[in-house]
Design a protein around this motif. Sequence first.
Motif, PDB file in Angstrom:
ATOM      1  N   UNK A 155       0.846  -1.199   0.000  1.00 46.89           N
ATOM      2  CA  UNK A 155       0.000   0.000   0.000  1.00 46.89           C
ATOM      3  C   UNK A 155       0.879   1.246   0.000  1.00 46.89           C
ATOM      4  N   UNK A 156       0.436   2.252  -0.745  1.00 48.88           N
ATOM      5  CA  UNK A 156       1.124   3.542  -0.780  1.00 48.88           C
ATOM      6  C   UNK A 156       0.118   4.645  -0.500  1.00 48.88           C
ATOM      7  N   UNK A 157       0.490   5.597   0.363  1.00 48.80           N
ATOM      8  CA  UNK A 157      -0.316   6.795   0.572  1.00 48.80           C
ATOM      9  C   UNK A 157       0.230   7.875  -0.338  1.00 48.80           C
ATOM     10  N   UNK A 158      -0.636   8.384  -1.220  1.00 48.69           N
ATOM     11  CA  UNK A 158      -0.252   9.398  -2.188  1.00 48.69           C
ATOM     12  C   UNK A 158      -0.770  10.756  -1.746  1.00 48.69           C
ATOM     13  N   UNK A 187       1.424  15.833  12.044  1.00 44.68           N
ATOM     14  CA  UNK A 187       0.859  17.172  12.173  1.00 44.68           C
ATOM     15  C   UNK A 187       1.707  18.180  11.412  1.00 44.68           C
ATOM     16  N   UNK A 188       1.019  19.140  10.791  1.00 39.72           N
ATOM     17  CA  UNK A 188       1.662  20.276  10.119  1.00 39.72           C
ATOM     18  C   UNK A 188       2.567  19.855   8.970  1.00 39.72           C
ATOM     19  N   UNK A 189       2.403  18.637   8.460  1.00 40.27           N
ATOM     20  CA  UNK A 189       3.242  18.152   7.356  1.00 40.27           C
ATOM     21  C   UNK A 189       2.406  17.823   6.128  1.00 40.27           C
ATOM     22  N   UNK A 190       1.275  17.138   6.342  1.00 33.80           N
ATOM     23  CA  UNK A 190       0.388  16.790   5.235  1.00 33.80           C
ATOM     24  C   UNK A 190      -0.779  17.778   5.250  1.00 33.80           C
ATOM     25  N   UNK A 191      -0.867  18.681   4.264  1.00 35.15           N
ATOM     26  CA  UNK A 191      -1.919  19.708   4.261  1.00 35.15           C
ATOM     27  C   UNK A 191      -3.311  19.086   4.194  1.00 35.15           C
ATOM     28  N   UNK A 192      -4.297  19.822   4.685  1.00 34.44           N
ATOM     29  CA  UNK A 192      -5.685  19.361   4.625  1.00 34.44           C
ATOM     30  C   UNK A 192      -6.109  19.170   3.178  1.00 34.44           C
ATOM     31  N   UNK A 193      -6.794  18.059   2.910  1.00 36.39           N
ATOM     32  CA  UNK A 193      -7.271  17.778   1.565  1.00 36.39           C
ATOM     33  C   UNK A 193      -7.498  16.292   1.352  1.00 36.39           C
ATOM     34  N   UNK A 194      -7.744  15.926   0.079  1.00 34.52           N
ATOM     35  CA  UNK A 194      -8.040  14.542  -0.288  1.00 34.52           C
ATOM     36  C   UNK A 194      -6.751  13.802  -0.660  1.00 34.52           C
ATOM     37  N   UNK A 195      -6.569  12.630  -0.058  1.00 36.78           N
ATOM     38  CA  UNK A 195      -5.407  11.785  -0.298  1.00 36.78           C
ATOM     39  C   UNK A 195      -5.866  10.444  -0.879  1.00 36.78           C
ATOM     40  N   UNK A 196      -4.893   9.658  -1.371  1.00 33.45           N
ATOM     41  CA  UNK A 196      -5.209   8.385  -2.013  1.00 33.45           C
ATOM     42  C   UNK A 196      -4.438   7.255  -1.343  1.00 33.45           C
ATOM     43  N   UNK A 197      -5.156   6.177  -1.017  1.00 31.39           N
ATOM     44  CA  UNK A 197      -4.517   4.929  -0.613  1.00 31.39           C
ATOM     45  C   UNK A 197      -4.472   4.035  -1.843  1.00 31.39           C
ATOM     46  N   UNK A 198      -3.268   3.874  -2.420  1.00 31.61           N
ATOM     47  CA  UNK A 198      -3.080   3.026  -3.605  1.00 31.61           C
ATOM     48  C   UNK A 198      -2.735   1.626  -3.131  1.00 31.61           C
ATOM     49  N   UNK A 199      -3.600   0.675  -3.439  1.00 30.95           N
ATOM     50  CA  UNK A 199      -3.513  -0.664  -2.867  1.00 30.95           C
ATOM     51  C   UNK A 199      -3.254  -1.706  -3.948  1.00 30.95           C
ATOM     52  N   UNK A 200      -2.202  -2.530  -3.752  1.00 31.09           N
ATOM     53  CA  UNK A 200      -1.894  -3.643  -4.650  1.00 31.09           C
ATOM     54  C   UNK A 200      -1.867  -4.933  -3.851  1.00 31.09           C
ATOM     55  N   UNK A 201      -2.619  -5.925  -4.335  1.00 34.14           N
ATOM     56  CA  UNK A 201      -2.723  -7.224  -3.678  1.00 34.14           C
ATOM     57  C   UNK A 201      -2.319  -8.284  -4.691  1.00 34.14           C
ATOM     58  N   UNK A 202      -1.499  -9.265  -4.271  1.00 37.56           N
ATOM     59  CA  UNK A 202      -1.052 -10.298  -5.210  1.00 37.56           C
ATOM     60  C   UNK A 202      -0.964 -11.649  -4.515  1.00 37.56           C
ATOM     61  N   UNK A 203      -1.264 -12.700  -5.311  1.00 38.75           N
ATOM     62  CA  UNK A 203      -1.205 -14.068  -4.795  1.00 38.75           C
ATOM     63  C   UNK A 203      -1.043 -15.029  -5.971  1.00 38.75           C
ATOM     64  N   UNK A 204       0.115 -15.654  -6.044  1.00 33.60           N
ATOM     65  CA  UNK A 204       0.404 -16.667  -7.073  1.00 33.60           C
ATOM     66  C   UNK A 204       0.083 -16.166  -8.481  1.00 33.60           C
ATOM     67  N   UNK A 205       0.508 -14.937  -8.748  1.00 33.05           N
ATOM     68  CA  UNK A 205       0.313 -14.378 -10.085  1.00 33.05           C
ATOM     69  C   UNK A 205      -0.993 -13.655 -10.291  1.00 33.05           C
TER      70      UNK A 205
END
Length: 266
Positions: free
Chosen positions: A200-203, A230-248
Motif C-alpha cells: 500500500x502507498x499513501x499518495x 501534524x503540520x506536514x500533510x496539508x488538509x485535503x483529499x489523499x489516495x490509498x493506492x492498494x496492490x494485492x497479489x497471490x500466485x500471479x
Amino acid sequence: MLLVSLFFIFSIMFVVPSYALNLENKILVSDDEDLIIEFGKNTVRHLLTETITTPNLEFGMIRLVDQDILLEGAFDDVSVKVLGDSIVITSFDVPVIIYARNVGDNNYSINLYTIDDGFKKQTFTATLETIESETAVQTEPEIIEEVVTEPLINVLTSHYQKVVEGEPFVFVVKTFDINKYDGSDWGNFYGKLDGVTIHAEILGLANQVLKTVDGVTENGVFEGQVIVPQNTWPQGWYTLSLDVSYKGDTFHDDLKFFIQSKFVTN
C-alpha cells in the motif's frame, strides 16, 4: 434574518422544473480544490400521485480567504435544492448559501455567500464528478494468445474516510479463495486466504508517495495503520493506492480519504 431573506430571494428567482439533475454519489470540486462538496444517497418518498426525490449533502469542505468551513450532512442543518441543472445549498448551523450555476458539460460557476462579520460573496469555478465505488473492482478484458488466467483471490477493503492530523489512518484488507467465496459480505470468513501479499502507498495532493505499508494476510486479514503527521500533510483529499497479489493473481484499487487540519475553524 439575512440568511432567510437570501434563501427566499433564490427561491423566487427561478421556476423550478421537474427534478432532472441527479446528485446521488456526486462530488462538486472547484478548480483550486478550495471547495469540495460531496453528495450521498438521495432520499426518496413515494406518494400517491408522485415520487419526491431529495438530494443530501454528505460532506463539505470550503477554504475561504478568512476562514475554513466544514459541513457534515449528518450533523449540520443543511438544505440541498436542485433548480433545473443548478444547485442551491443552504446551511443554517454554519450560515452560508452556495449557488452553483451549470454553465455546461458539468462545469459550474459558484457564488458563495456568508454573513459572519458582514455579508460577503466569494466565487469559484467547479466540476461535478461521479464518486467511484470504493469496493468496485475495475477489470479490463485481456487476451494473451488465447491463454485465460482464472482469478484466485477475492479482495474486500475497508478504510477510514476521514482522519484528523496527528491521529491514525487505518485500512483493512480481507482475502478469500474466490472458488470458495466470491461475495462482498464483510462479516464472512469462510474461504479466507492466508499469505496474500499486500503493498500500500499513501499518495499526497500531487500524487507523490508519502508512505508505504507492506505485509501479508493472516487468518485472511491484513490491517495497516499510519499516523498522520501534524503540520506536514496539508488538509485535503489523499489516495490509498492498494496492490494485492497471490500466485500471479493481482488486484489494485485506489481509495480516497480526507485529512482534516486539527485547527479547522467553522
